[in-house]
Design an enzyme around this catalytic site. Structure first.
Site, short mmCIF file in Angstrom:
data_model
loop_
_atom_site.label_atom_id
_atom_site.label_comp_id
_atom_site.label_asym_id
_atom_site.label_seq_id
_atom_site.Cartn_x
_atom_site.Cartn_y
_atom_site.Cartn_z
N PRO A 2 0.79 -1.22 0.00
CA PRO A 2 0.00 0.00 0.00
C PRO A 2 0.83 1.28 0.00
CG PRO A 2 -0.35 -1.26 2.02
CD PRO A 2 0.68 -1.97 1.24
N LYS A 60 0.17 7.88 4.48
CA LYS A 60 -0.33 6.51 4.31
C LYS A 60 -1.01 5.99 5.57
CE LYS A 60 3.55 5.82 1.18
NZ LYS A 60 4.93 5.28 1.11
N HIS A 97 -4.56 -14.14 7.79
CA HIS A 97 -3.84 -13.74 8.99
C HIS A 97 -4.61 -12.63 9.72
CE1 HIS A 97 -0.84 -15.57 6.37
NE2 HIS A 97 -0.09 -15.79 7.42
#
Length: 283
Positions: A2, A60, A97
């Site tokens: 990302p 971010k 996960h």
DNA sequence: CCGCTGGCCTGCGAGC
DNA sequence: TGCTCGCAGGCCAGCG
């Protein structure tokens, strides 16, 4: 992986959760393997019955804002992803996960999945307090701005503190422009026809102008394509993949011919990061 | 304040 | 086929 366009794409879908009321924010047994998640469930119990008001993005980072303080600062790290599910029974089939479960009173619920465990969850007393957090406070221009401030970019790039940096390294530094990661760094420099090892002080006015335009062009194009999913790990909360990997010109294209000139794409290691470029188009 | 290095992590694929 | 090992790149603590 990302970067800004991916995080913004995730944020847009998470906005579907606004106005839903939290039933519970739970931390999975898997998450308890890691010290950073231990003891978190108790601290996050205060969100039960809170209504989600907004999800913000700074660089971010995502910031989850509720009716009452505090706010949650969340980073996807390298492999973090949010997945929306309509029933908690889907958890095992749609995640591999799972670390954090944001269970709402009514669906959808949101699962944070993170195989490499670089993701972050921190509490801050308010949005204002988040803005004082140094990694966010120091952030320069948001590269994803719809109206990229080209003049401000040129002025910032001219600051003395940046003059001796290599441009490939500097593009990853959010103190100049936020939202650029290793993929788009390479694509931006190809678009701007600038070699990644060029020192900032050697760039001409024409080059810095083209660089600013290229940053905005590449990041927005990637955002419109909902990010890059070339390794199938990055997915949107809806389960959709991004499409930006289809137009990568240099990233992970070592020894393949350049679309423009046919030269073979090369890779160098710059500040411990792979950096791909065309040796002919970029100099 | 600054810049640089190594640590955090696991999945994957190349090479033997 | 099965094993090892290097690489992937997000941030950030600690160092000089």
């Amino acid at each position: 992986m990302p970067e800004g366009p991916e995080v913004e794409s995730v944020r847009r879908e998470l906005l579907q959760l606004i106005n839903l009321v939290v039933e519970k924010i739970a931390f999975t047994p898997l998450s308890q393997k890691y010290t950073k998640y231990q003891g978190k469930e108790e601290k996050f119990s205060q969100f039960t019955n809170q209504k989600l008001r907004n999800v913000h993005r700074f660089n971010k980072f995502l910031v989850w804002e509720f009716d009452k303080a505090p706010v949650i600062l969340n980073h996807l790290g390298m492999t973090g992803s949010w997945t929306m599910i309509s029933s908690l029974e889907e958890l095992s089939s749609k995640t591999t996960h799972p670390k954090v479960i944001v269970e709402m009173r009514t669906p959808p619920h949101a699962i944070f999945d993170d195989s490499r465990n670089f993701g972050q969850f921190r509490l801050f007393s308010s949005i204002e307090a988040v803005k004082q957090y140094p990694p966010i406070k120091k952030v320069g221009i948001d590269g994803l701005a719809e109206d990229f401030p080209l003049g401000e970019f040129i002025d910032r790039l001219a600051e003395q503190r940046f003059q001796n940096r290599q441009i490939g390294d500097l593009l990853m530094d959010p103190r100049l422009v936020a939202g650029i990661g290793n993929i788009y760094k390479a694509e931006i420099l190809f678009e701007a026809k600038i070699h990644p090892e060029r020192t900032v002080s050697t760039l001409s006015t024409e080059e810095t102008t083209l660089l600013g335009k290229s940053i905005s062009k590449i990041l927005l194009k990637a955002f419109y394509d909902k990010g890059s999913s070339f390794d199938a790990r990055y997915k949107l909360p809806s389960g959709e993949s991004g499409g930006a990997q289809r137009w990568h010109k240099v990233y992970q294209r070592i020894d393949q011919p350049c679309d423009k000139c046919g030269s073979l794409i090369e890779k160098i290691i710059q500040k411990n990061r792979s950096t791909y470029y065309c040796p002919t188009c970029q100099d």
